[in-house]
Design a protein around this motif. Structure first.
Motif, PDB file in Angstrom:
ATOM      1  N   LEU A 111      22.239  41.295  44.325  1.00  0.00           N
ATOM      2  CA  LEU A 111      23.693  41.310  44.258  1.00  0.00           C
ATOM      3  C   LEU A 111      24.229  42.685  43.898  1.00  0.00           C
ATOM      4  O   LEU A 111      25.328  43.060  44.311  1.00  0.00           O
ATOM      5  N   ARG A 148      26.809  44.731  45.987  1.00  0.00           N
ATOM      6  CA  ARG A 148      27.973  45.374  45.363  1.00  0.00           C
ATOM      7  C   ARG A 148      28.120  46.814  45.842  1.00  0.00           C
ATOM      8  O   ARG A 148      29.193  47.238  46.281  1.00  0.00           O
ATOM      9  N   LEU A 180      31.722  38.973  49.015  1.00  0.00           N
ATOM     10  CA  LEU A 180      32.768  39.627  48.223  1.00  0.00           C
ATOM     11  C   LEU A 180      33.348  38.684  47.174  1.00  0.00           C
ATOM     12  O   LEU A 180      33.561  39.067  46.022  1.00  0.00           O
ATOM     13  N   THR A 181      33.569  37.443  47.567  1.00  0.00           N
ATOM     14  CA  THR A 181      34.150  36.487  46.621  1.00  0.00           C
ATOM     15  C   THR A 181      33.244  36.295  45.407  1.00  0.00           C
ATOM     16  O   THR A 181      33.712  36.243  44.269  1.00  0.00           O
ATOM     17  N   VAL A 182      31.935  36.194  45.676  1.00  0.00           N
ATOM     18  CA  VAL A 182      30.989  36.017  44.576  1.00  0.00           C
ATOM     19  C   VAL A 182      31.019  37.234  43.657  1.00  0.00           C
ATOM     20  O   VAL A 182      31.060  37.107  42.425  1.00  0.00           O
ATOM     21  N   ILE A 183      31.017  38.410  44.256  1.00  0.00           N
ATOM     22  CA  ILE A 183      31.020  39.647  43.475  1.00  0.00           C
ATOM     23  C   ILE A 183      32.284  39.737  42.618  1.00  0.00           C
ATOM     24  O   ILE A 183      32.225  40.089  41.435  1.00  0.00           O
ATOM     25  N   VAL A 184      33.405  39.413  43.218  1.00  0.00           N
ATOM     26  CA  VAL A 184      34.661  39.502  42.469  1.00  0.00           C
ATOM     27  C   VAL A 184      34.686  38.462  41.355  1.00  0.00           C
ATOM     28  O   VAL A 184      35.137  38.730  40.237  1.00  0.00           O
ATOM     29  N   ALA A 185      34.169  37.270  41.633  1.00  0.00           N
ATOM     30  CA  ALA A 185      34.114  36.238  40.591  1.00  0.00           C
ATOM     31  C   ALA A 185      33.253  36.706  39.425  1.00  0.00           C
ATOM     32  O   ALA A 185      33.629  36.565  38.251  1.00  0.00           O
ATOM     33  N   LEU A 186      32.101  37.291  39.722  1.00  0.00           N
ATOM     34  CA  LEU A 186      31.243  37.805  38.664  1.00  0.00           C
ATOM     35  C   LEU A 186      31.935  38.918  37.897  1.00  0.00           C
ATOM     36  O   LEU A 186      31.843  39.021  36.678  1.00  0.00           O
ATOM     37  N   ARG A 187      32.637  39.771  38.638  1.00  0.00           N
ATOM     38  CA  ARG A 187      33.301  40.894  37.987  1.00  0.00           C
ATOM     39  C   ARG A 187      34.390  40.396  37.047  1.00  0.00           C
ATOM     40  O   ARG A 187      34.496  40.850  35.906  1.00  0.00           O
ATOM     41  N   TRP A 204      34.677  37.508  35.596  1.00  0.00           N
ATOM     42  CA  TRP A 204      34.089  36.856  34.428  1.00  0.00           C
ATOM     43  C   TRP A 204      33.546  37.906  33.456  1.00  0.00           C
ATOM     44  O   TRP A 204      33.728  37.806  32.247  1.00  0.00           O
ATOM     45  N   GLY A 205      32.876  38.916  33.998  1.00  0.00           N
ATOM     46  CA  GLY A 205      32.327  39.972  33.149  1.00  0.00           C
ATOM     47  C   GLY A 205      33.419  40.729  32.421  1.00  0.00           C
ATOM     48  O   GLY A 205      33.298  41.033  31.232  1.00  0.00           O
ATOM     49  N   GLU A 206      34.505  41.022  33.125  1.00  0.00           N
ATOM     50  CA  GLU A 206      35.604  41.741  32.481  1.00  0.00           C
ATOM     51  C   GLU A 206      36.158  40.954  31.305  1.00  0.00           C
ATOM     52  O   GLU A 206      36.505  41.517  30.270  1.00  0.00           O
ATOM     53  N   THR A 212      34.655  38.440  29.550  1.00  0.00           N
ATOM     54  CA  THR A 212      33.780  37.915  28.502  1.00  0.00           C
ATOM     55  C   THR A 212      32.674  38.850  28.051  1.00  0.00           C
ATOM     56  O   THR A 212      32.019  38.559  27.055  1.00  0.00           O
ATOM     57  N   LEU A 243      40.714  35.021  40.641  1.00  0.00           N
ATOM     58  CA  LEU A 243      40.190  33.910  41.428  1.00  0.00           C
ATOM     59  C   LEU A 243      40.304  32.629  40.622  1.00  0.00           C
ATOM     60  O   LEU A 243      40.081  32.623  39.413  1.00  0.00           O
TER      61      LEU A 243
END
Lengths: 159, 159
Positions: free
Chosen positions: B26, B30, B90-97, B99-101, B103, B126
């Motif tokens: 991933l 990215r 892209l959607t998965v990457i943005v979702a991870l981003r 969440w990371g931002e 938490t 999202l």
DNA sequence: CTGCTCGGTTGCATAATGCAACTAGATTTT
DNA sequence: AAAATCTAGTTGCATTATGCAACCGAGCAG
């Protein structure tokens, strides 16, 4: 095996993956979102070794993604429940599921879909959009600091 | 090390993770979404061993997530580009981003955000919603087959 | 109190990863 | 056109994570 850790990386994606980017953690979260709470149920559902499950659950608890709660059926055993932080991964899980549904199944191969319980209608497709709802592609994005009214800065997108 | 593979699992999440759920894939995607195309640039950006990068790129190509394209600057080298299937992540990457931002950073610790290039405004959060836009939580969902007009079936959600 | 289940732990074999050294072909330098 | 350098790997070896099976104590059921 990662020797290096991304938990201090400047990239939120890397930090997320450092937390839940291994083989099992997201599947554990998936099961937890679906209501699994007991050690043995995770183990049976996932088919992973018990020592690994122990490690993963411990780590998820350390990271504040899950927590151990005293009981639920009155027994003296502990259960594992998602914290709000862990529930926040729903978006990630759904994004992965939608991508998998669309790209990882052969034609004719069927799979279940995510439905809204109340209506039985499928969940909307997740999509990256601007704040006013226009769909965006990777080329439309860039990274920057959201400081007071300045131009979009930041060189080539870096995500 | 996973011995078992999920590429035949009935669960789309498991299939997705089987494809891109390892430590590096991933992050490679990215970087690719951010415009990286050359072997050496991936290697420098990610800091991973070259043999591992070779394996990962080969796998991503096998899975149809990336493809090798002849050139781009006229040289005789190959480059790696995302296919439409890969861009779908892209959607998965943005979702991870996102969440990371939210938490994975301590208070006061800053990070860049995803902005729309044209306007400089941040991308929308999202969110899992019903088709008419109502936000949904995990408890509101269930899994089922979308067959002709029947009740929401499927036992306890299984994602 | 006896046996069984639950939730682990421990030890060992194996597979994935990381590192460093090496290399063939392409490109640049002299 | 040779020499030096860069690119994109490959190979071998050490290390680390994973998987398996056996074991074990605390709960609980009869």
């Amino acid at each position: 095996m990662r020797r290096i850790s991304f938990d201090k990386s400047a990239c939120p994606i890397a930090r997320s993956l450092d937390a839940v980017g291994d083989w099992w953690s997201l599947l554990i979260v998936r099961d937890a979102l679906a209501g699994v709470r007991r050690f043995g149920d995770f183990q049976k559902s996932l088919g992973l070794a018990k020592n690994i499950l122990t490690q993963r659950l411990r780590r998820l608890v350390e990271l504040g993604i899950m927590e151990t709660v005293p009981a639920s059926d009155g027994s003296a055993y502990r259960e594992y429940a998602l914290t709000p932080k862990g529930e926040g991964l729903l978006t990630v899980i759904v994004a992965l599921r939608q991508w998998g549904e669309e790209t990882c199944f052969a034609r004719g191969e069927s799979h279940k879909s995510l439905l809204e319980a109340k209506t039985g209608r499928p969940v909307a497709r997740l999509q990256v959009t601007s704040q006013d709802g226009r769909p965006l592609r990777a080329a439309d994005l860039l990274l920057g600091r959201l400081s007071c009214d300045q131009q979009p800065q930041g060189e080539a997108s870096d995500f």
